[in-house]
Design an enzyme around this catalytic site. Structure first.
Site, mmCIF file in Angstrom:
data_model
loop_
_atom_site.group_PDB
_atom_site.id
_atom_site.type_symbol
_atom_site.label_atom_id
_atom_site.label_comp_id
_atom_site.label_asym_id
_atom_site.label_seq_id
_atom_site.Cartn_x
_atom_site.Cartn_y
_atom_site.Cartn_z
ATOM 1 N N ASN A 29 0.784 -1.215 0.000
ATOM 2 C CA ASN A 29 0.000 0.000 0.000
ATOM 3 C C ASN A 29 0.830 1.286 0.000
ATOM 4 O O ASN A 29 0.651 2.171 -0.821
ATOM 5 C CB ASN A 29 -0.809 -0.065 1.304
ATOM 6 C CG ASN A 29 -2.130 0.591 1.118
ATOM 7 O OD1 ASN A 29 -2.420 1.076 0.023
ATOM 8 N ND2 ASN A 29 -2.918 0.634 2.162
ATOM 9 N N ILE A 30 1.777 1.327 0.948
ATOM 10 C CA ILE A 30 2.596 2.534 1.062
ATOM 11 C C ILE A 30 3.535 2.639 -0.126
ATOM 12 O O ILE A 30 3.777 3.721 -0.656
ATOM 13 C CB ILE A 30 3.378 2.526 2.387
ATOM 14 C CG1 ILE A 30 2.375 2.630 3.539
ATOM 15 C CG2 ILE A 30 4.358 3.664 2.452
ATOM 16 C CD1 ILE A 30 2.974 2.410 4.903
ATOM 17 N N LYS A 61 10.249 0.459 11.731
ATOM 18 C CA LYS A 61 10.741 0.914 13.046
ATOM 19 C C LYS A 61 11.792 -0.001 13.649
ATOM 20 O O LYS A 61 12.464 0.362 14.599
ATOM 21 C CB LYS A 61 9.582 0.932 14.059
ATOM 22 C CG LYS A 61 8.601 2.024 13.871
ATOM 23 C CD LYS A 61 7.508 1.924 14.921
ATOM 24 C CE LYS A 61 6.359 1.039 14.478
ATOM 25 N NZ LYS A 61 5.635 1.459 13.303
ATOM 26 N N ALA A 83 5.131 9.237 11.046
ATOM 27 C CA ALA A 83 5.016 9.318 9.590
ATOM 28 C C ALA A 83 5.538 10.668 9.092
ATOM 29 O O ALA A 83 6.682 11.007 9.344
ATOM 30 C CB ALA A 83 3.585 9.065 9.140
ATOM 31 N N GLY A 142 -10.651 -0.889 10.204
ATOM 32 C CA GLY A 142 -9.259 -0.986 9.733
ATOM 33 C C GLY A 142 -8.343 -0.038 10.484
ATOM 34 O O GLY A 142 -7.233 0.251 10.047
ATOM 35 N N GLU A 168 -4.393 -2.790 14.052
ATOM 36 C CA GLU A 168 -3.662 -3.859 13.365
ATOM 37 C C GLU A 168 -4.614 -5.051 13.286
ATOM 38 O O GLU A 168 -5.597 -5.122 14.043
ATOM 39 C CB GLU A 168 -2.419 -4.258 14.178
ATOM 40 C CG GLU A 168 -1.365 -3.167 14.292
ATOM 41 C CD GLU A 168 -0.714 -2.833 12.963
ATOM 42 O OE1 GLU A 168 -0.469 -3.749 12.156
ATOM 43 O OE2 GLU A 168 -0.477 -1.634 12.711
ATOM 44 N N ASP A 188 4.271 -0.639 20.150
ATOM 45 C CA ASP A 188 4.573 0.224 19.008
ATOM 46 C C ASP A 188 4.982 1.626 19.483
ATOM 47 O O ASP A 188 5.962 2.198 19.018
ATOM 48 C CB ASP A 188 3.306 0.277 18.129
ATOM 49 C CG ASP A 188 3.502 1.080 16.888
ATOM 50 O OD1 ASP A 188 4.333 0.671 16.059
ATOM 51 O OD2 ASP A 188 2.835 2.131 16.745
ATOM 52 N N LYS A 209 8.614 3.684 19.257
ATOM 53 C CA LYS A 209 8.758 5.041 18.729
ATOM 54 C C LYS A 209 9.436 5.945 19.753
ATOM 55 O O LYS A 209 10.287 6.773 19.401
ATOM 56 C CB LYS A 209 7.398 5.612 18.336
ATOM 57 C CG LYS A 209 6.857 4.984 17.055
ATOM 58 C CD LYS A 209 5.455 5.464 16.755
ATOM 59 C CE LYS A 209 4.904 4.791 15.506
ATOM 60 N NZ LYS A 209 3.453 4.911 15.419
ATOM 61 N N GLY A 257 -0.764 6.504 7.890
ATOM 62 C CA GLY A 257 -1.556 6.545 6.662
ATOM 63 C C GLY A 257 -0.639 6.511 5.465
ATOM 64 O O GLY A 257 0.519 6.902 5.557
#
Ligand code: ASP
Ligand code: MG
Length: 795
Positions: free
Chosen positions: A447-448, A552, A584, A637, A640, A651, A655, A773
């Site tokens: 997707n990305i 990450k 992001a 969605g 996860e 997560d 970060k 996103g």
């Protein structure tokens, strides 16, 4: 059947007997039995014939010189031909000699007779080459082009195309399956008198005859390998151009390229004829192909003239009228400038100087103050993308230089003659030297990846222009398959190409293949979430491959591993950027680096680094159970596939670790306290069992919510890092926060980063917005990629 190929050999390719043999060999090995051949006069014969005319004009003795010229021809005949043919050519040569003597004996030679004298050079070489080919056992016939090309007289002969075409076609029909060796340079008027096509006119003969004979390909065989991107006699690393568009070639010819003659290209416009320029001395090497339409943008070419004629004058009438007049006389300036007070400057080649001068002196044009300078030379760059080089070129101009004149495909300046060579070198190095080729590898094609390719294809042209480099996608890798393309992957069909052409890969083999790619630099974009891939980072770095990570796992890996990576980067010009891995596209790491660079020191960082957790707590109001909200988010969605990946806080912990390390705290993941929202006995069970028991989350959450509400507080899941009494405290977990706090009142799904520093003490710096996103992540990756490219092209 139409003939396919016309070969043209210039004087330098026919300079002696060895040259003739080489030419015959080329024709026998590169050609067909029905090729057309156009030849110039051998060596310097034309100059010699002009010299004889001059001797006669000035009343000097020409006899001895004539004998030298005849002797040269005789010699060629003896060396190249066997008895019978040699005898025949000798006889014809002695007839020619007597004809020349009788011409020279005339009291005065009119223009046609003079032309006739000069025409012998071409006629001799056509005759000799045809005989030499016959000697090798192939059919060949020499043709005097005065029987083919009919012209009206003018400043230059104007070919009557229809009649000439009919004659050419007839001759071809009459001699099918014979090599026809045709004289260049000459044609005839309607009375059969000799006209010349101008010095170096044989190239024009060749392209003209090719267009009349419907030939596909003309090869000009000469003494250089083709067109170079700068004069190879002046520039050591000048490169041969393999292809050039007709328009570019034309511009180059106009600006004085020594290889291409301006007029010779004209017959090729509006035809399908392609023109090869190659060396008769090295027929096996690369060459230049000039095609009506060249699909790939050619490399820029730098050309120069050591001196030009610059006319400067005032004009009181319309300049356009003057331009038309000049154009209709075939006098196109090399460049022109309009200055203040109606002053105009026009640059021309020396060749055109006299004609231009007399035109400018014509009455009625309103020209005054006419001045001519001959101490300037020209340096120009020719490219279909001339605009791309404008800035680079302009930066090199000294104060003595004329400002860049831009004309479609070229940028032209004039400088004092003494500066021409140096400026040529500089422009070559800066603009025409090899552009840095930066290859990009996309690791992760989901997707990305898709969003990034989209973005890349929209921004690439501008980036290349800014960097004066060529950044190209050369590889696509998923966990199983890879597609590598040295010439660049087509950004319009990459998906399809990947599906159809990608092949399974293994690391070792892959790295070898990557190393073999012809790129000056490689940048890998890791947009996967693969731990296995991050384990390969040391290998990427040791092979000099730069990395951009949205992944990450490397930045938050074990400290020893992280340290090793940073160590590898060390002082090398090797770059690793991972802004996309945290927040992001939000410029969090940029901000931290900026503060650091401005002398600030960061004391604390906190925030909500998860769009999912932000959404859940912004929405949770205890009216319906927390677990129901989680399932709703999963349906949308927002979580996860396994919501525990979000609820565990892992997560956010990663970060925070990335940011902590970024501001200099060398810590491990375990040094950040993690308070998971998932009860211990739900943590390790299969997903379906977890989902079946998910309501076990609800009680605790409800109690916390109510207790917090009693104190006018709300629940938020937050990360925080602070130094308290010299002790680093870092934790991720649920907190009660004030309803006015920066963590409350967020748009569900946003991230927020709160930075407290020496300069931002009481009122911290807040960065807030969508932190995940496809578009914003792709943008973050692109931003890091562009930054690395910028760093790489800096000298
Ligand atoms: N022989 C003629 C000249 O020297 C024509 C040519 O070489 O193209 O100008
Ligand atoms: Mg020549």
């Amino acid at each position: 059947m139409a003939r396919c190929h016309l070969h043209k050999f210039g004087g330098s390719s026919l300079a002696d007997a060895d040259c003739y043999r080489r030419v015959a060999h080329i024709l026998l090995t590169h050609g067909n039995s029905d090729d057309l051949v156009v030849v110039s006069a051998a060596g310097k014969s034309t100059n010699f014939l002009y010299k004889l005319l001059q001797l006669k004009d000035t009343g000097q003795l020409w006899q001895e010189e004539l004998q030298v010229l005849i002797g040269f021809q005789q010699n060629l005949i003896e060396q190249l031909l066997s008895n019978e043919q040699a005898r025949s050519l000798r006889e014809r040569l002695s007839i020619d000699k007597y004809q020349l003597i009788s011409l020279f004996s005339l009291e005065a030679l009119n223009e046609y007779k003079r032309n006739e004298v000069v025409s012998f050079g071409e006629r001799w070489s056509a005759r000799l080459l045809a005989a030499l080919l016959r000697e090798s056992g192939v059919a060949a016939l020499d043709i005097d082009s005065r029987s083919l090309l009919l012209a009206d007289e003018g400043a230059v002969p104007q070919i009557r195309l229809d009649e000439s075409r009919a004659r050419v076609q007839q001759t071809l029909d009459d001699h099918a399956n014979e090599r026809l060796i045709i004289t260049g340079f000459i044609c005839a008027n309607s009375r059969g008198e000799t006209l010349l096509l101008g010095r170096n006119g044989s190239d024009y003969s060749a392209t003209l005859i090719a267009s009349l004979a419907d030939i596909d390909r003309v090869t000009i065989w000469t003494d250089v390998e083709g067109v170079f991107n700068a004069d190879p006699n002046k520039i050591n690393d000048a490169k041969l151009l393999k292809s050039l568009s007709l328009d570019e070639a034309n511009r180059l010819a106009h600006l004085g390229s020594p290889v291409l003659h301006n007029r010779s290209l004209q017959p090729l416009f509006d035809t399908q004829v392609s023109l090869a320029v190659r060396s008769s001395y090295a027929s096996h090497t690369d060459f230049t192909l000039i095609a009506p339409k060249s699909s790939r943008a050619s490399a820029p070419v730098v050309t120069n003239l050591s001196s030009v004629s610059l006319f400067s004058f005032r004009i009181s009438t319309d300049v356009a009228h003057l331009a038309e007049l000049l154009e209709s006389a075939g006098l196109m300036p090399l460049a022109h400038w309009k200055l203040a007070h109606n002053r105009v400057e026009l640059a021309f080649t020396h060749e055109n100087q006299q004609q231009v001068q007399s035109m400018l002196e014509t009455d009625g044009l309103g020209i005054s103050d006419l001045d001519l300078r001959e101490d300037l030379g020209l340096v120009a760059l020719v490219s279909a993308d001339a605009d791309l080089y404008r800035r680079g070129f302009a930066r090199l101009l000294s104060r003595d230089a004329r400002p860049l004149f831009k004309d479609g495909l070229s940028l032209v300046t004039l400088v004092p003659t003494s500066q021409v060579n140096l400026l040529t070198q500089k422009v070559h190095r800066r603009c025409a030297g090899p552009r840095k080729r930066i290859g990009v590898l996309l690791l992760g094609v989901g997707n990305i990846g898709e969003a990034w390719v989209d973005l890349f294809s929209r921004t690439r042209v501008a980036l290349n222009k800014e960097l004066e480099a060529s950044v190209e996608l050369v590889g696509l890798l998923s966990s199983k398959k890879a597609l590598l393309k040295e010439e660049g992957i087509d950004l319009d069909s990459w998906k399809q190409d990947f599906e159809q052409q990608a092949t399974p890969w293994l690391y070792d083999h892959m790295f070898e293949q990557l190393q073999a790619l012809e790129c000056d630099e490689l940048i890998a974009l890791d947009i996967s979430a693969s731990a296995e891939l991050t384990l390969q980072y040391p290998e990427f770095f040791s092979r000099g491959i730069h990395v951009v990570s949205a992944n990450k796992l490397a930045g938050s890996g074990p400290l020893a591993f992280y340290r090793e990576l940073k160590l590898q980067l060390g002082n090398r010009r090797l770059f690793w950027r991972y802004n996309a891995s945290c927040g992001a596209g939000l410029p969090v790491q940029h901000a931290l680096n900026d503060l650091h660079n401005s002398g600030d020191s960061i004391e604390a960082i906190g925030g909500i680094f998860s769009g999912t957790l932000c959404w859940l707590f912004e929405k949770y109001d205890a009216k319906k159970p927390f677990s129901e909200l989680v399932l709703e988010a999963k349906g949308l969605g927002i979580t996860e596939p396994d919501p525990r990946d979000d609820l565990s806080g892992r997560d956010m912990q990663r970060k925070l670790l990335i940011l902590a390390r970024e501001i200099g705290h060398e810590i491990e993941l375990e040094d950040i306290e993690l308070n998971s929202l998932v009860p211990k006995d739900l943590a390790d069970i299969p997903l379906d069992q977890f989902l079946a028991r998910i309501d076990e989350l609800d009680n605790e959450m409800l109690q916390q919510f109510q207790a917090a509400a009693e104190q006018n507080k709300v629940l938020r899941y937050v990360a925080g890092l602070d130094v308290v009494d010299g002790q680093l405290k870092a934790a991720v977990g649920m907190e009660w926060v004030d309803t006015q706090h920066a963590y409350a009142n967020l748009t569900p799904g946003d991230n927020v980063f709160v930075i407290r520093s020496a300069f931002y003490q009481d009122n911290p710096l807040i960065i807030r917005g969508p932190g995940a996103g496809r578009e914003v992540t792709a943008a973050a990756v692109q931003s890091d990629l562009a930054q690395i490219c910028r760093d790489l092209v800096q000298e």
